[in-house]
Each structure stands twice: as structure tokens, then as C-alpha cells.
Design an enzyme around this catalytic site. Structure first.
Site, mmCIF file in Angstrom:
data_model
loop_
_atom_site.group_PDB
_atom_site.id
_atom_site.type_symbol
_atom_site.label_atom_id
_atom_site.label_comp_id
_atom_site.label_asym_id
_atom_site.label_seq_id
_atom_site.Cartn_x
_atom_site.Cartn_y
_atom_site.Cartn_z
ATOM 1 N N GLY A 134 -5.644 -2.799 8.569
ATOM 2 C CA GLY A 134 -5.309 -1.638 9.373
ATOM 3 C C GLY A 134 -5.060 -1.936 10.829
ATOM 4 C CE LYS A 194 -7.079 -1.163 -0.297
ATOM 5 N NZ LYS A 194 -7.092 -2.619 -0.333
ATOM 6 N N GLY A 243 -3.042 -7.286 8.147
ATOM 7 C CA GLY A 243 -2.322 -7.421 9.405
ATOM 8 C C GLY A 243 -0.892 -7.908 9.286
ATOM 9 N N GLY A 268 -0.238 -3.776 3.923
ATOM 10 C CA GLY A 268 -0.952 -2.507 3.896
ATOM 11 C C GLY A 268 -0.271 -1.496 4.774
ATOM 12 C CB SER A 269 -1.287 -0.172 8.035
ATOM 13 O OG SER A 269 -2.607 -0.169 7.528
ATOM 14 C CG ASP A 320 -2.092 -0.853 1.174
ATOM 15 O OD1 ASP A 320 -2.262 -1.520 0.145
ATOM 16 O OD2 ASP A 320 -2.874 -0.867 2.149
ATOM 17 N NE ARG A 347 -3.395 -22.474 11.055
ATOM 18 C CZ ARG A 347 -2.579 -23.528 11.016
ATOM 19 N NH1 ARG A 347 -2.966 -24.646 10.422
ATOM 20 N NH2 ARG A 347 -1.387 -23.464 11.557
#
Lengths: 209, 318
Positions: B179, B107, B240, B261-262, B50, B191
Site C-alpha cells: 500500500g 486473502k 510497492g 496491489g495498489s 489486486d 535480495r
């Protein structure tokens, strides 16, 4: 038993591995310098992102030993990003249509092996929406093979071979321009033979061993 | 091979190809689906990051990102800001397209096909119909078969993944809980999808009809999973992932690549962390190397425990 090493730092390496195994080869994935301890008869540089692969080749310690092996005559097949890694000269830094040229001038450059005397333009057909399937002409000794079927070609954000050096042999053409070439032990293709069913380019590569 | 040209292609698509200077005929819709899935194959083993500015995009590319996701705010900031979160400004996306040669994704809101049309018109490489933005439609996802641009969609289980693929998604990612910097949801989704795939593989062929009904998915797609033992498209991990160890965990659990991402630009040393996550994604089975990569990366994103948050993004769009 023929053993082929496939560069497996990023990209579509599993696809090459499956094809080579179907042709009877043993395949070894190269992810790290330690993977070079075992010997192999040929090398495949797969499609993927050339900026990523060039960086990881250096970070993993694979770059210098592989470059030496290619220079010493190890047979190598580079497809798409693999062709970009082999090319002696790169023209531009990818597609810049409708984009800010000043920003584009600062893009990360690809620093590859530079062993194949061709000039290649990255993403020459455009971004993903410029990707396409087509058919190419399979050449033998520089002329169309009399009973050769057209070769299926898959171009994904593909590079274009703009210039070839004097000793470079054209293997496949599309719209009268080379899309696969050979120079001594090196074969470079702008398309993805691993994504179509035709085995001719693989057989040509395996004949170099 | 399917015919090379088709009357179904849109004006926007024709413009995009003409702008790229290609003289090749436009592909048929079936071929475009194949091409879009094939682009995703080229991203495998890579890290998609990101970014919010051309400068961040350059850092990501130099660190070895195989693609970037252009957005105005990273998920952690979207979560913090609250309110309605929408597609990014096309001018901002174009700046990022100019700054890098790797594919650029962007997005759009779930169900917001007009935002997707706009992204296709600016020649985007991939559209993420994303639960990170505020959903525009609480019933319908975008009919992605009507687009030439490829789509990636989030999924928490096999049913969601196959429904998105039936709608035309060319790539799947786990939803995770964006996030948060908490990898627990991405692990759970990866999983679950893979164990459901193993269960479908183990069924008798005549049991697939009932299983398709139970999972609420098309029979043909389920049969392809039964036969191949994998989704018919590439499956990445997302949500995450903040450390090289997180990336290695997801790859060992069967992800074909990762989205971060973050985790990068919310950390102390983004360039170093980004490069370490890229290497960890390639050499995910080498604990000694992973140990070296994990050293002195500076501060990781602080993160939020996924159990402490009120807004559950992963439940958007099923």
C-alpha cells in the site's frame, strides 16, 4: 543440432526447456518478434494462462509470424494453454459452476491460432480444486499399444477436448476420451508432459521434425 | 506415484470437486501439495493484480493479468482507513470469480483458519495468508497442510520462507511494504532471500544441520535449497510495485512473477498501466521496449515513502 523455440511470454516454459535440453535439443525462448530472426525446427506452446499468452502474442508481434509458420507446417507441441491457443473452436469461457452466468458471459475471450481442428472447453474439470494426477492410455495407430505403459497425466485447471475433426489422430486417452491429439504437424495435449518424467510425447513431437 | 484417493480429504473439498462435475478421485494430501505447487508454476512470468470489483477484474484480465486478488479494499485504502481489516465478503469474491476465467485469489488474516475454510468452501484458486489484513493470531500461522486449496504467504528472508513452506505454503512472495507504492522493501526481501539461498548452496553438507538450527527451519527443506539452489516453490515479488520499471527490476533480481496491489487501480490510467506492467514482466531484459512501455502512462500512484509510515505490515507474522 535440433533447435526448438519455446514460447516464453508467460507460464511454465522453463520446465519444457529443461526437458528438451535433456533430450539433446538447443532451446530458444520467444519473448519478442526479434527472437524470430534465428531459425528453429519446432515450436512448443507451454502451459500458463491462455488469456495472457494470447494477448502477449499480439502485443509482442509474435502472433502473425508464428501462425504463418504453423500453417506452413512447422512442427508444434501445445500443452494445456498451448492446446487452447491451437484449438479451432473454444466452448464457453471456463468454469462457471455456482457463479453468475451473466457476469461470466462478459469474460475476456481467448483469440488463439485456431489451426488445430478440435473443440476445447477451458477449465473443464473445474477450478484449482479440480486439478488432479491420473494415468492415460498411450495409443498407437488408434489402438492401445501392446506393451505400452500407462502415461502419467497432470491436469491443472485443465481444458477438455470435446470434439475432434476427421483427420485428427488420438494419441492418448483418459476415461475413453482424447487428452492428446495430432493433426499433421500439430500435437495438442490437455495435460502437462513437462511436469512428469515420461518422454514419449516429446519423442513423438521430435519425430515430426 | 502416490495413491489417487485418500480418506483424509474433507467434506468441503469433496463438495467442491463434485460441484465442478469431476469424476476423478480426490488426491492424497502429498499429491495435493504437488498439484498446488504446480498451479503456481503456471503463474510464472505473470502479473497478479489486486481488484475490488468485477469490472476491475475484467480490466485486469483484458490487460493480461495471470490471476487476480479479490479484496474489498486495496492495501493503500486499508492503510488509510485503519481499523481491523478482515477477509472479504464471499459474495464479492464470487462476483469476481464469475467475471474472469483466470485464477482468483483471496486473502485471509494470518492464523485465521476459519476464514481460510470459508475461502476453500467457495472454491477459491489460491488463499493469501496475508500481513496486509489484521493478524488474527500473533503466535501461530495456519496449518496449511490441512487444506486442499493452495496458499501463498509473504516472507522477508529465507527462514520465514521455509517456515511458511513447512506449514504448507505452495507459493512464496516477498512481503514488501503493502500500500505504499515504495518498492524498497520488496527489493530488500528479494535480495536477502536470494543471497541467503546462495550462501546455503555454498555450505558443506555437514554444515546444513547447524544452519537449519540457526534459521529455525526444517533440515529437509534446507537441504532441498542447498541442492536445487532455489526455493522448492515459486517465488513472486510483492509490495510497492507501481511501474513497468519496478516489475522489470524485481524480475531481474530473480522474482518469478509479480503481484501489483495498489499500483494499478490507484493510478491515472489503470488499463494502460496494467498492460504495460504485464509486458514489462515478460520482456524485463529489454530496456528499449521498457522505455516505450513507460511512456505516457498517466499519473502513477502517489505513494508513501516507506520510512514515513507508522504501521509496518511486513513485521506481522514471522
Amino acid at each position: 543440432m535440433t533447435t526448438i523455440a519455446v514460447l516464453a511470454v508467460q507460464g511454465a516454459f522453463i520446465e519444457h526447456q529443461r526437458r528438451l535440453e535433456a533430450l539433446g535439443c538447443t532451446v530458444r525462448q520467444l519473448r519478442h518478434e526479434a527472437d524470430l530472426q534465428h531459425s528453429f525446427d519446432g515450436l512448443v506452446l507451454p502451459g500458463g494462462e491462455s488469456t495472457v499468452q494470447a494477448k502477449l502474442l499480439r502485443d509482442t508481434g509474435l502472433f502473425a509470424p508464428l501462425r504463418t509458420l504453423i500453417q506452413e507446417g512447422l512442427p508444434v507441441l501445445g500443452t494445456c494453454a498451448g492446446l487452447i491457443l491451437l484449438a479451432q473452436h473454444l466452448d464457453g469461457s471456463g468454469d462457471t459452476t455456482n457463479l453468475d452466468r451473466q457476469l461470466a458471459a462478459k469474460r475476456t475471450a481467448v483469440d488463439g491460432f485456431r489451426t488445430l481442428p478440435v473443440t476445447v472447453q477451458r477449465n473443464a474439470y473445474g477450478r484449482q480444486l479440480g486439478s488432479f494426477h491420473a494415468e492415460g492410455l498411450w495409443l498407437e495407430d488408434g489402438a492401445a499399444h501392446p506393451d505400452g505403459a500407462p502415461l502419467p497425466l497432470t491436469f491443472i485447471r485443465a481444458p477438455r477436448i470435446e470434439n475432434v475433426g476427421p483427420a485428427v489422430q488420438t494419441l492418448v486417452t483418459y476415461q475413453d476420451a482424447p487428452v492428446a491429439v495430432r493433426y499433421r504437424n500439430q500435437i495438442g495435449a490437455a495435460f502437462h508432459p513437462e511436469l512428469d518424467a515420461d518422454n514419449r510425447l516429446y519423442r513423438l513431437f521430435l519425430d515430426l521434425l | 506415484m502416490a495413491p489417487l484417493s485418500s480418506p483424509e480429504t474433507t467434506d468441503a473439498a469433496a463438495t467442491a470437486t463434485a460441484a465442478a462435475g469431476a469424476t476423478t478421485p480426490l488426491p492424497s494430501s502429498a499429491e495435493q501439495v504437488a498439484l498446488n505447487r504446480q498451479l503456481a508454476q503456471m503463474l510464472k512470468g505473470g502479473v497478479i493484480m489486486d481488484v475490488t470489483t468485477p469490472e476491475q477484474a475484467r480490466i485486469a484480465e483484458a490487460a493480461g493479468a495471470c490471476a487476480v486478488m479479490a479484496l474489498e479494499r486495496i492495501p493503500a485504502d486499508i492503510r488509510a482507513a485503519g481499523g481491523v481489516s478482515r477477509m472479504s465478503d464471499p459474495a464479492m469474491i464470487k462476483g469476481i470469480q464469475a467475471a474472469v476465467s483466470i485464477p482468483v485469489m483471496a486473502k485471509c488474516r494470518i492464523g485465521h483458519f476459519a476464514e481460510a475454510q470459508i475461502l476453500q468452501a467457495i472454491d477459491i484458486d489460491y488463499i493469501d495468508e496475508s500481513e496486509v489484513l489484521s493478524p488474527a493470531d500473533d503466535t501461530y500461522h495456519i496449518d496449511k497442510t490441512q487444506f486442499r486449496a493452495p496458499f501463498v504467504c509473504g516472507a522477508r528472508n529465507l527462514g520465514e520462507a521455509l517456515r511458511r513452506i513447512a506449514e504448507g505454503a505452495a507459493m512464496i512472495r516477498t512481503k514488501g511494504e503493502p500500500g505504499t507504492g515504495d518498492v524498497v522493501q520488496a527489493v530488500r526481501h528479494m535480495r536477502l532471500i536470494n543471497s541467503q539461498i546462495r550462501a546455503v548452496q555454498a555450505l558443506r553438507a555437514d554444515e546444513l544441520f547447524e544452519e537449519a538450527k540457526r534459521l529455525q527451519v526444517p533440515y529437509d527443506l534446507l537441504r532441498s535449497v542447498h541442492e536445487a539452489g532455489k526455493l522448492p516453490v515459486v517465488n513472486f515479488a510483492a509490495g510497492g510495485i507501481a511501474t513497468p520499471a519496478d516489475a522489470a527490476l524485481m524480475m531481474q533480481l530473480g522474482a518469478e512473477g509479480v503481484f501489483v496491489g495498489s499500483g494499478i487501480f490507484k493510478s491515472g490510467d489503470p488499463a494502460k498501466r496494467a498492460a504495460a506492467i504485464v509486458q514489462a514482466t515478460t520482456n524485463y531484459q529489454d530496456p528499449e521496449l521498457l522505455a516505450n512501455l513507460s511512456e505516457n502512462l498517466g499519473e502513477a500512484m502517489v505513494g508513501i515513502n516507506a520510512q514515513e509510515i507508522e504501521l509496518i505490515m511486513e513485521e506481522r507474522g514471522q
